[in-house]
Design a protein around this motif. Structure first.
Motif, PDB file in Angstrom:
ATOM      1  N   LEU A 140      67.529  69.047  58.436  1.00  0.00           N
ATOM      2  CA  LEU A 140      66.279  67.892  58.653  1.00  0.00           C
ATOM      3  C   LEU A 140      66.025  67.866  60.035  1.00  0.00           C
ATOM      4  CD1 LEU A 140      67.470  65.041  56.057  1.00  0.00           C
ATOM      5  CD2 LEU A 140      65.594  67.059  55.848  1.00  0.00           C
ATOM      6  N   ALA A 189      63.916  60.191  57.477  1.00  0.00           N
ATOM      7  CA  ALA A 189      62.644  60.023  58.000  1.00  0.00           C
ATOM      8  C   ALA A 189      62.422  58.794  58.337  1.00  0.00           C
ATOM      9  CB  ALA A 189      61.641  60.456  56.889  1.00  0.00           C
ATOM     10  N   ASP A 190      62.552  57.828  57.837  1.00  0.00           N
ATOM     11  CA  ASP A 190      61.933  56.434  58.091  1.00  0.00           C
ATOM     12  C   ASP A 190      62.797  55.459  58.674  1.00  0.00           C
ATOM     13  OD1 ASP A 190      63.628  55.377  56.179  1.00  0.00           O
ATOM     14  OD2 ASP A 190      61.996  55.277  54.520  1.00  0.00           O
ATOM     15  N   HIS A 194      64.563  54.413  62.160  1.00  0.00           N
ATOM     16  CA  HIS A 194      64.341  54.570  63.764  1.00  0.00           C
ATOM     17  C   HIS A 194      65.785  54.377  64.068  1.00  0.00           C
ATOM     18  CE1 HIS A 194      62.257  54.074  67.642  1.00  0.00           C
ATOM     19  NE2 HIS A 194      63.619  53.699  67.885  1.00  0.00           N
ATOM     20  N   LYS A 213      63.485  65.490  63.058  1.00  0.00           N
ATOM     21  CA  LYS A 213      62.500  64.526  63.415  1.00  0.00           C
ATOM     22  C   LYS A 213      62.278  64.739  65.192  1.00  0.00           C
ATOM     23  CE  LYS A 213      63.231  60.061  62.646  1.00  0.00           C
ATOM     24  NZ  LYS A 213      63.565  58.795  61.962  1.00  0.00           N
ATOM     25  N   THR A 214      61.320  64.818  65.457  1.00  0.00           N
ATOM     26  CA  THR A 214      60.816  65.063  66.694  1.00  0.00           C
ATOM     27  C   THR A 214      60.674  63.706  67.691  1.00  0.00           C
ATOM     28  OG1 THR A 214      58.194  64.742  66.310  1.00  0.00           O
ATOM     29  CG2 THR A 214      59.403  67.051  66.263  1.00  0.00           C
ATOM     30  N   THR A 215      60.843  62.659  67.195  1.00  0.00           N
ATOM     31  CA  THR A 215      60.633  61.212  67.831  1.00  0.00           C
ATOM     32  C   THR A 215      61.575  60.203  66.796  1.00  0.00           C
ATOM     33  OG1 THR A 215      59.373  59.772  69.098  1.00  0.00           O
ATOM     34  CG2 THR A 215      58.701  60.511  67.188  1.00  0.00           C
ATOM     35  N   ASP A 216      61.405  58.954  67.383  1.00  0.00           N
ATOM     36  CA  ASP A 216      62.024  57.700  66.645  1.00  0.00           C
ATOM     37  C   ASP A 216      63.378  57.773  66.673  1.00  0.00           C
ATOM     38  OD1 ASP A 216      59.610  56.579  66.315  1.00  0.00           O
ATOM     39  OD2 ASP A 216      59.242  57.439  64.003  1.00  0.00           O
ATOM     40  N   SER A 217      64.052  58.339  67.733  1.00  0.00           N
ATOM     41  CA  SER A 217      65.438  58.607  68.037  1.00  0.00           C
ATOM     42  C   SER A 217      65.967  58.227  69.297  1.00  0.00           C
ATOM     43  CB  SER A 217      66.096  60.061  67.454  1.00  0.00           C
ATOM     44  OG  SER A 217      67.340  59.947  67.533  1.00  0.00           O
ATOM     45  N   THR A 230      72.141  56.447  61.189  1.00  0.00           N
ATOM     46  CA  THR A 230      71.306  57.322  60.357  1.00  0.00           C
ATOM     47  C   THR A 230      72.114  57.596  59.165  1.00  0.00           C
ATOM     48  OG1 THR A 230      69.975  58.133  62.018  1.00  0.00           O
ATOM     49  CG2 THR A 230      69.816  59.358  60.000  1.00  0.00           C
TER      50      THR A 230
END
Length: 277
Positions: free
Chosen positions: A140, A194-195, A197, A142-146, A204
């Protein structure tokens, strides 16, 4: 003196095709069997009168597959119960299965292999029957929200704090349960990743485990192992160029490894039945 011991047939590869008028279905498995019981004589004197040959165990797996596999949890349970019930000297059985997933691409008989692997382990014996399902190599990203900041810094710290980063991992997860739908559990892991932040991969991890417990009442605990697949911004300044979070270097090692257990409130840890040496 002889301590704990077990024996069995490891990594029995089996592919079953269910022939159907509306298109074939493919089940691709790697099955491992381990048995425990009154086996001291075989070790101490070479008396094999209580030993079910591992080749027979292999043949049993193939024969059971002829009658259908259905879910890997039920298949593992059928096998584990059979070995204990059919052999006087065998008191415990562990059947572990890896399922390699294939996606049908033409609606009939052409398949494409996917990335992740489903897992199931069933222990059957004097402790009862316990089922642990899971997934591994579920990648998995994600390109942002991290983010990652506020950590301890000492004389050896060079890592800069960041308010925006790529977060990627290869999920290895197992969940102990009684009849949970593995598809629901896997989707809960994906949705939570995914959801959420993320301020840390630890956060996470807890969100992912909690989401499985929320959606799957049959699950009592979730174990997660999440390697942090680091992505570092490439310094383009020597070439007179900026890099507004667009060009990264994907590092494969070393990597952070975040692991933890999320357990339902009030659940007692059962007798340990996972055999390790």
């Amino acid at each position: 003196m002889l301590g704990s011991n077990q024996y069995g047939k490891a990594e029995i590869r089996i592919v079953r095709v269910d022939r159907r008028p509306d298109g074939d279905e493919l089940t691709d498995l790697n099955v491992s069997v381990a048995l425990r019981g009154d086996l001291a004589a075989s070790h101490l004197t070479g008396d094999n009168s209580g030993v079910l040959p591992t080749d027979t165990q292999k043949n049993t797996v193939y024969a059971f597959a002829r009658h259908g596999i259905a879910g890997i949890e039920s298949f593992a349970r059928r096998l584990a119960e059979h070995f204990v019930q059919s052999q006087d000297g065998i008191h415990e059985a562990r059947v572990s299965i890896e399922q390699y997933l294939w996606r049908k691409v033409d609606g009939r008989h052409t398949f494409e292999k996917t990335g992740e692997t489903r897992t199931a382990t069933v222990h059957h014996g004097h402790h009862g029957t316990q089922t642990v399902s899971g997934v591994k190599d579920l990648v998995l990203l994600k390109t942002t929200d991290s983010e990652f900041h506020g950590f301890v810094q000492d004389q050896y710290t060079t890592l800069p704090e960041t308010r925006d980063r790529i977060l990627a991992t290869s999920v290895n997860a197992t969940w102990r349960h009684d009849g949970a739908d593995p598809r629901t559990a896997k989707q809960a892991l994906v949705d939570a990743f995914a959801d959420t932040h993320s301020l840390a991969l630890q956060q996470t991890l807890y969100s992912m485990g909690s989401r499985v417990l929320e959606r799957c009442p049959e699950v009592v605990e979730v174990k997660l192992s999440l390697p942090n697949k680091h992505h570092f911004l490439v310094d383009l300044a020597p070439f007179g160029m900026d890099n507004p979070n667009e060009v990264y270097y994907a590092a494969d090692r070393p990597y952070g490894l975040i692991e933890g257990v999320v357990r339902r409130d009030g659940v007692e840890v059962p007798e340990e039945v996972v055999w390790t040496f």
